[in-house]
Design a protein around this motif. Sequence first.
Motif, mmCIF file in Angstrom:
data_model
loop_
_atom_site.group_PDB
_atom_site.id
_atom_site.type_symbol
_atom_site.label_atom_id
_atom_site.label_comp_id
_atom_site.label_asym_id
_atom_site.label_seq_id
_atom_site.Cartn_x
_atom_site.Cartn_y
_atom_site.Cartn_z
ATOM 1 N N ALA A 63 0.851 -1.191 0.000
ATOM 2 C CA ALA A 63 0.000 0.000 0.000
ATOM 3 C C ALA A 63 0.881 1.232 0.000
ATOM 4 C CB ALA A 63 -0.918 0.009 1.218
ATOM 5 N N GLU A 64 0.324 2.304 -0.509
ATOM 6 C CA GLU A 64 1.056 3.564 -0.551
ATOM 7 C C GLU A 64 1.469 3.966 0.863
ATOM 8 O OE1 GLU A 64 -1.129 7.253 -1.705
ATOM 9 O OE2 GLU A 64 0.074 7.030 -3.506
ATOM 10 N N GLY A 65 2.686 4.426 1.001
ATOM 11 C CA GLY A 65 3.193 4.853 2.306
ATOM 12 C C GLY A 65 2.783 6.268 2.622
ATOM 13 N N ALA A 66 3.521 6.876 3.514
ATOM 14 C CA ALA A 66 3.228 8.246 3.912
ATOM 15 C C ALA A 66 3.544 9.194 2.759
ATOM 16 C CB ALA A 66 4.038 8.611 5.148
ATOM 17 N N GLY A 67 2.578 9.965 2.349
ATOM 18 C CA GLY A 67 2.748 10.890 1.236
ATOM 19 C C GLY A 67 2.659 12.326 1.699
ATOM 20 N N SER A 86 11.582 10.191 -1.588
ATOM 21 C CA SER A 86 11.644 8.939 -0.834
ATOM 22 C C SER A 86 12.107 9.120 0.607
ATOM 23 C CB SER A 86 12.534 7.927 -1.548
ATOM 24 O OG SER A 86 13.840 8.441 -1.686
ATOM 25 N N ASN A 87 12.931 10.130 0.854
ATOM 26 C CA ASN A 87 13.401 10.349 2.228
ATOM 27 C C ASN A 87 12.378 11.118 3.068
ATOM 28 O OD1 ASN A 87 13.587 12.953 1.279
ATOM 29 N ND2 ASN A 87 15.828 13.054 1.383
ATOM 30 N N ARG A 88 11.264 11.485 2.429
ATOM 31 C CA ARG A 88 10.127 12.153 3.098
ATOM 32 C C ARG A 88 10.482 13.535 3.626
ATOM 33 N NH1 ARG A 88 5.152 12.931 3.979
ATOM 34 N NH2 ARG A 88 4.282 12.496 5.980
ATOM 35 N N LYS A 89 11.627 14.067 3.211
ATOM 36 C CA LYS A 89 12.026 15.386 3.687
ATOM 37 C C LYS A 89 11.566 16.495 2.760
ATOM 38 C CE LYS A 89 15.931 13.868 6.376
ATOM 39 N NZ LYS A 89 17.350 13.952 6.616
ATOM 40 N N GLY A 90 10.954 16.136 1.669
ATOM 41 C CA GLY A 90 10.513 17.165 0.748
ATOM 42 C C GLY A 90 9.547 16.614 -0.287
#
Length: 133
Positions: A57-61, A97-101
């Motif tokens: 499932a899609e992760g944190a977006g 992918s690193n969720r930082k941006g």
Amino acid sequence: MSEISLARQVDFVFRQLEHELTGALAGTVLIIVRNDTIGKFGIKHHPIHIQEDEVQAEGAGLTKEQVDRFRVLAVDALKMKRNWTHGEILYDFSVRSNRKGWSASVLYESNYNMSTWNYVPYSKRNGLVDYSS
């Protein structure tokens, strides 16, 4: 919505799509415009992805704050629209992918209908040459 500016209409669209955009990793917001009025809008995105041969499932977006910034960016980008009233606006987005941006881009497509020009005399068509003779 014809008496409402296109900017306010785009703002409305992003507010309507907020629940779908929040948590989305990547996709495209599609807006179809006719006479500077939004007729259709929606979002295209993949709710799953494959990693190491497993469907996940899609992760944190996008976060709520990122969606709010995306809405402001979408409205501000209308300043780059040039003299067309019919077409599509595509806003692509992705979360790193690193969720930082996150990143976003806009694509404008203007549409013109030649069939509506068939009833206008050649002398009134700007820049067109009558090749029929």
